[in-house]
Design a protein around this motif. Structure first.
Motif, PDB file in Angstrom:
ATOM      1  N   TYR A 338       0.866  -1.025   0.017  1.00 53.97           N
ATOM      2  CA  TYR A 338      -0.073   0.014   0.023  1.00 53.97           C
ATOM      3  C   TYR A 338       0.928   1.217   0.030  1.00 53.97           C
ATOM      4  N   ASP A 339       0.454   2.091  -0.646  1.00 58.05           N
ATOM      5  CA  ASP A 339       1.244   3.386  -1.113  1.00 58.05           C
ATOM      6  C   ASP A 339       1.472   4.235   0.140  1.00 58.05           C
ATOM      7  N   ALA A 340       0.485   4.258   1.243  1.00 58.32           N
ATOM      8  CA  ALA A 340       0.803   5.173   2.231  1.00 58.32           C
ATOM      9  C   ALA A 340      -0.206   4.743   3.444  1.00 58.32           C
ATOM     10  N   GLY A 341      -0.887   5.815   3.744  1.00 57.93           N
ATOM     11  CA  GLY A 341      -2.198   5.608   4.531  1.00 57.93           C
ATOM     12  C   GLY A 341      -3.522   5.171   3.991  1.00 57.93           C
ATOM     13  N   ASP A 342      -3.627   5.161   2.619  1.00 50.66           N
ATOM     14  CA  ASP A 342      -4.546   4.811   1.687  1.00 50.66           C
ATOM     15  C   ASP A 342      -4.446   3.351   1.325  1.00 50.66           C
ATOM     16  N   HIS A 343      -5.254   2.695   0.525  1.00 54.53           N
ATOM     17  CA  HIS A 343      -5.214   1.527   0.086  1.00 54.53           C
ATOM     18  C   HIS A 343      -4.813   1.450  -1.326  1.00 54.53           C
ATOM     19  N   GLY A 503      -7.900   7.671  -5.017  1.00 51.92           N
ATOM     20  CA  GLY A 503      -6.564   7.404  -4.969  1.00 51.92           C
ATOM     21  C   GLY A 503      -5.773   8.662  -5.527  1.00 51.92           C
ATOM     22  N   GLY A 504      -4.483   9.021  -5.136  1.00 54.03           N
ATOM     23  CA  GLY A 504      -3.702  10.130  -5.713  1.00 54.03           C
ATOM     24  C   GLY A 504      -3.542  10.061  -7.178  1.00 54.03           C
ATOM     25  N   ALA A 505      -3.315  11.169  -7.693  1.00 47.36           N
ATOM     26  CA  ALA A 505      -3.017  11.223  -9.286  1.00 47.36           C
ATOM     27  C   ALA A 505      -1.772  11.006  -9.577  1.00 47.36           C
ATOM     28  N   TYR A 506      -0.684  11.398  -8.954  1.00 50.85           N
ATOM     29  CA  TYR A 506       0.570  11.109  -9.418  1.00 50.85           C
ATOM     30  C   TYR A 506       0.755  11.748 -10.808  1.00 50.85           C
ATOM     31  N   PRO A 507       0.387  12.797 -11.071  1.00 50.73           N
ATOM     32  CA  PRO A 507       0.480  13.241 -12.466  1.00 50.73           C
ATOM     33  C   PRO A 507       2.005  13.674 -12.871  1.00 50.73           C
ATOM     34  N   ASP A 552      12.678  12.860  -6.345  1.00 49.36           N
ATOM     35  CA  ASP A 552      11.529  12.283  -5.811  1.00 49.36           C
ATOM     36  C   ASP A 552      10.684  11.557  -6.920  1.00 49.36           C
ATOM     37  N   TRP A 553       9.571  11.076  -6.681  1.00 44.74           N
ATOM     38  CA  TRP A 553       8.704  10.320  -7.654  1.00 44.74           C
ATOM     39  C   TRP A 553       8.546  10.892  -8.908  1.00 44.74           C
ATOM     40  N   ALA A 554       8.552  12.154  -9.068  1.00 43.44           N
ATOM     41  CA  ALA A 554       8.445  12.761 -10.224  1.00 43.44           C
ATOM     42  C   ALA A 554       9.629  13.058 -11.052  1.00 43.44           C
ATOM     43  N   ASP A 609       7.728  21.526   0.446  1.00 45.31           N
ATOM     44  CA  ASP A 609       7.167  20.795  -0.417  1.00 45.31           C
ATOM     45  C   ASP A 609       6.386  19.670   0.468  1.00 45.31           C
ATOM     46  N   TRP A 610       5.588  19.268  -0.008  1.00 48.16           N
ATOM     47  CA  TRP A 610       4.841  17.864   0.316  1.00 48.16           C
ATOM     48  C   TRP A 610       5.701  16.726   0.438  1.00 48.16           C
ATOM     49  N   GLY A 611       5.905  16.160   1.736  1.00 48.42           N
ATOM     50  CA  GLY A 611       6.885  15.226   2.115  1.00 48.42           C
ATOM     51  C   GLY A 611       8.135  15.860   2.228  1.00 48.42           C
ATOM     52  N   ASN A 725       1.107  15.002   7.325  1.00 47.70           N
ATOM     53  CA  ASN A 725       1.618  14.112   8.344  1.00 47.70           C
ATOM     54  C   ASN A 725       0.987  12.691   7.810  1.00 47.70           C
ATOM     55  N   GLU A 726       1.390  12.349   6.823  1.00 49.24           N
ATOM     56  CA  GLU A 726       1.154  11.011   6.098  1.00 49.24           C
ATOM     57  C   GLU A 726       2.225  10.127   6.228  1.00 49.24           C
ATOM     58  N   ILE A 727       2.324   8.712   5.956  1.00 50.60           N
ATOM     59  CA  ILE A 727       3.639   7.951   5.936  1.00 50.60           C
ATOM     60  C   ILE A 727       3.274   7.336   4.430  1.00 50.60           C
TER      61      ILE A 727
HETATM   62  O1  9MR Z   1       3.381  12.583  -2.105  1.00 53.90           O
HETATM   63  C1  9MR Z   1       2.596  12.980  -3.189  1.00 53.90           C
HETATM   64  C2  9MR Z   1       2.793  14.449  -3.551  1.00 53.90           C
HETATM   65  O2  9MR Z   1       3.873  14.744  -3.902  1.00 53.90           O
HETATM   66  C3  9MR Z   1       1.572  14.916  -4.629  1.00 53.90           C
HETATM   67  O3  9MR Z   1       1.723  16.453  -4.737  1.00 53.90           O
HETATM   68  C4  9MR Z   1       0.255  14.593  -4.040  1.00 53.90           C
HETATM   69  C5  9MR Z   1      -0.928  14.836  -4.955  1.00 53.90           C
HETATM   70  O4  9MR Z   1      -0.811  13.860  -5.805  1.00 53.90           O
HETATM   71  O5  9MR Z   1       0.276  13.283  -3.747  1.00 53.90           O
HETATM   72  C6  9MR Z   1       1.141  12.620  -2.856  1.00 53.90           C
HETATM   73  O6  9MR Z   1       1.007  11.391  -2.595  1.00 53.90           O
HETATM   74  C7  9MR Z   1      -0.114  10.770  -1.934  1.00 53.90           C
HETATM   75  C8  9MR Z   1      -0.864   9.927  -3.072  1.00 53.90           C
HETATM   76  O7  9MR Z   1      -1.262  10.710  -4.193  1.00 53.90           O
HETATM   77  C9  9MR Z   1      -1.885   8.833  -2.341  1.00 53.90           C
HETATM   78  N1  9MR Z   1      -1.298   8.315  -1.405  1.00 53.90           N
HETATM   79  C10 9MR Z   1      -0.736   9.123  -0.533  1.00 53.90           C
HETATM   80  C11 9MR Z   1       0.309   9.811  -0.872  1.00 53.90           C
HETATM   81  C12 9MR Z   1       0.905  10.841   0.203  1.00 53.90           C
HETATM   82  O8  9MR Z   1       0.187  11.759   0.573  1.00 53.90           O
END
Ligand code: 9MR
Length: 746
Positions: A338-343, A503-507, A552-554, A609-611, A725-727
């Motif tokens: 699982y990516d994070a705190g979501d499924h 779910g997250g977009a990860y664009p 980072d991921w992008a 930044d986020w994270g 505050n996600e993991i």
């Molecule tokens: O970490 C991701 C961040 O860089 C993005 O801006 C954001 C929006 O797409 O998403 C974050 O990732 C989340 C993902 O979309 C869904 N699972 C939880 C991730 C951490 O919050």
């Protein structure tokens, strides 16, 4: 933007009949009561019920809640059509009891129609006598379709819930949030290495130097010196001094640093904490596994049923269809993390995470301070421990197998590409164990970025697993080559930013770096000319990559650059590549030296930044790699000093790693480490990294509590703050790499 959704299911049909007769509340910002009949003087008028039998009792409303329901929302009481005004602060209060004891209620203020966004939620435990619960929140939207719901489902046995004095008061002043930042001397609350740098930060109004003192556990002063005034730090707005006590090399536990009448949190000088952190950071992944039970004997207190196997209420990941119109087949995409705190399970983010775990392993093979045994077989308490394969490789393979399953099968349109992600159709609420998720699962369209993540990591895997499982290595390489070819044929299939429901977009709009990364990994594994030429011809190869955020991921060019610099190959300009890493490290070192909190991170305008915690660690990875390449101690010191920030030397005086440090994050956003919402649920395991300060504060809780925050202050250790505050699997990968590096320096 509301990314987290709560599934209330369709309750609109259950509106109480009396409701329509009532006038709508004023839309202005007056301090007015929004709830109708909150004291139940008119019986149950204006209230709806769902899945419970409820009626007036004892002056309030009582509901008999059946046992054996699955979801919180399977049994509920609520009121609809509440007007909420964007930016207005509300106080929600109610009196509630539950019998027998041990139950809780999920009280949500949200949207009464799909997608059922939650603007505020709390899950207080109930006792038989009843308590009053009060919360304040700020509405992130304007709506006439607000809802207050008390969700009661999910218990095995029947129980009785009673409610009274429900109030939703609009136009109240926002609650001022004052973080408790403790002593003004800010240290790495975990440990400094005996032969490593030792720095601290003092928050003070004093303009001139002040004396400081290092005390051992008995209170005996073992070192003294004077602070260095640094002026106002733009990342926190504080006037600060720095303290360098690096000349002290004696080890022990329970040291404190004293200055300006303040005593720091205690810390160790020693190596043991890093040996532990290296393991805990990597152990994080086993408890993120999907498709398998987590064994309680391996993770005491964290055992749970397998998630998303084909057992109800899960729909299972064994045969997942695409979103409507996207494909005509189903795939078995069980497993993975699982990516994070979501499924959700995302190829793009899974890719960078796998890369960094494998890079941790590969560094240990090549770096002069590397120790391949440290994360070797039997170190991580996995089901695979004892199989003769390094445990870190066993763990990464769990995700790799999933990434391979996400590849479009032969004979289908876009064969060889990888689906971007698979997740729930709708966002779910918290808490929710993976095995309890009832949502439909869907494959989202393939993307070039996901395809190249697969190509890069499968190619990297091919060289690292060859010694242990040549069959798997060959399978991985075949998949990597096929993915590469597919990406070349479809170079601009981009995942849209709008695909963020459930779910997250990860664009990612730029995939030149992903092409470079995949080519680099394929070249390092095969030595083939085709991939080498792509590396050499890519403008990314000679570009300056070391900006405020290394990777980072992008942004995956630096992972390629680091591997080209460290993994043996015949790349013609390898020396130039190595020099470029060193030049990048020089830049992060300069940033760190100028920063009174000693970190290699100074985003433009202090816009965190986020994270951000993992961005700091990834910049430190560049410093550490420069140390590996050159042996120059200044890079080592910079990399190690970066750990201090994450472990407590910061404006909030908090360690962002659960279980490490006197005051550490522990309420991270997660559906199954939901202790803050449910006393029967655990906190995240020790070694879980919180995302940390995020200036964009996208979630409603952070927007309410942290409005106007400066840099380092844009963080709150609350489970509802999913943007600070996600993991996640990628953030812990940065921690795993750096903890392993730091342990090697002991
Ligand atoms: O970490 C991701 C961040 O860089 C993005 O801006 C954001 C929006 O797409 O998403 C974050 O990732 C989340 C993902 O979309 C869904 N699972 C939880 C991730 C951490 O919050």
């Amino acid at each position: 933007m509301n990314r987290r959704r709560t599934a209330l299911l369709s309750l609109t049909a259950l509106l109480a009949a009396g409701l329509t007769a009532l006038p709508a509340g004023p839309a202005g910002a007056d301090a007015v009561e929004r709830i109708r009949n909150g004291t139940f003087d008119d019986g149950a008028a204006s209230w709806w019920t769902s899945g419970v039998t409820a009626g007036p009792a004892g002056g309030g409303l009582c509901a008999d809640v059946p046992g054996g329901t699955v979801n919180r929302w399977d049994a509920a009481v609520g009121q609809n059509d509440l007007a909420l005004v964007k930016g207005e602060t509300y106080r929600i209060a109610f009196r509630a009891s539950g019998a027998p004891e041990g139950h809780s209620v999920r009280a949500v203020v949200g949207l009464q129609v799909a997608p059922y966004d939650a603007y505020h939620e709390a899950v207080p435990a109930l006792d038989a006598d009843g308590d009053t619960h009060t919360y304040t929140f700020t509405s992130p939207v304007d709506t006439a379709q607000g809802q207050v719901a008390f969700q009661l489902g999910g218990a095995a046995t029947p129980w009785r819930f009673c409610l009274d004095d429900v109030s939703l008061l609009g136009g109240v002043p926002p609650e001022a949030y004052e973080p408790d930042t403790g002593p003004r001397v800010r240290v790495n609350q975990v440990a400094y290495l005996p032969r490593g740098p030792k720095n601290a930060t003092l928050v003070t109004e004093a303009a001139g130097p002040l004396p400081w003192r290092l005390d051992d556990a008995r209170g005996t002063a073992v070192a003294r010196g004077r602070t260095v005034p640094r002026g106002v730090d733009p990342s926190s707005g504080q006037n600060v001094h720095s303290i360098d006590f690096g000349r002290h090399r004696g080890s022990g536990t329970g040291f404190t640093l004293v200055a300006d009448g303040e005593t720091s949190h205690p810390f160790d000088i020693g190596t043991a904490a890093y040996d532990r952190l290296r393991l805990d950071a990597a152990k994080f992944y086993y408890t993120q596994r999907s498709g398998t039970p987590v064994r309680d004997d391996l993770r005491p207190g964290y055992g749970r049923a397998a998630g998303h196997v084909d057992v109800a209420p899960n729909r299972g990941d064994g045969s997942v269809p695409c979103q409507p119109g996207v494909c005509a087949y189903t795939l078995d995409v069980t497993g993975g993390w699982y990516d994070a705190g979501d499924h959700g399970k995302y190829v793009v983010n899974g890719g960078i995470s796998v890369w960094q775990l494998l890079a941790t392993h590969e560094r240990a093979l090549h770096a002069r301070t590397g120790d391949p045994g440290a994360l070797g077989d039997g170190t991580l308490a996995l089901p695979e421990s004892g199989n003769g394969v390094p445990d870190l490789l066993d763990e990464a393979r769990w995700e790799l197998e999933f990434l391979l399953k996400m590849q479009v099968p032969d004979g289908e349109p876009l064969a060889g590409m990888a689906h971007h992600k698979i997740h729930d159709e709708q966002w779910t609420g918290l808490p929710l164990l993976p095995s309890d998720d009832p949502q439909k699962r869907e494959l989202h369209p393939p993307s070039t970025a996901a395809t190249l993540n697969l190509a890069a990591t499968a190619a990297q895997a091919a060289r690292l697993y060859a010694a242990y499982d040549p069959g798997f290595a060959a399978t991985a390489l075949t998949a990597a080559r096929k993915a590469w070819t597919a990406a070349l044929a479809h170079p601009d299939v981009l995942a849209p930013e709008s695909d963020g429901t459930g779910g997250g977009a990860y664009p990612d709009r730029n995939v030149a770096d992903e092409f470079y990364w995949a080519a680099a990994e394929l070249y390092l594994t095969t030595g083939a000319r085709e991939y080498r030429d792509h590396v050499l011809d890519s403008p990314v190869h000679t570009a300056d990559l070391f900006g405020p955020v290394a990777f980072d991921w992008a942004a995956t060019a630096v992972p390629a650059r680091l591997d080209l610099a460290t993994v043996p190959s015949r790349l013609p300009d390898r020396d130039r590549v190595r020099r470029s890493v060193r030049a990048g490290a020089d830049r992060y070192l300069a940033t760190l030296k100028a920063h009174p909190y000693g970190m290699p991170y100074a985003p433009e305008g202090q816009k965190y930044d986020w994270g951000s915690t993992h961005q700091i660690l990834n910049n430190a990875v560049v410093l550490a790699t420069a140390h590996d390449l050159t042996g120059d101690a200044k890079y080592r010191d910079g990399a190690l000093q970066s750990m201090d920030y994450v472990l407590g030397r910061n404006a909030l005086n908090v360690s962002y790693v659960t279980g490490y440090g006197e005051v550490a994050s522990r309420n991270q956003h997660s559906r199954w480490y939901a202790r803050q919402l449910d006393p029967n649920s655990p906190h995240p395991p020790a070694g879980s990294l919180a995302g940390g300060p995020n200036s964009s504060i996208q979630d409603p809780l952070a927007q309410e509590k942290l409005k106007g925050c400066v840099g380092q202050f844009c963080y709150i250790d609350d489970i509802q703050s999913w943007s600070t505050n996600e993991i996640t699997v990628n953030w812990n990968a940065a921690l795993t790499w750096m903890a392993s590096y730091a342990a090697d320096q002991g």
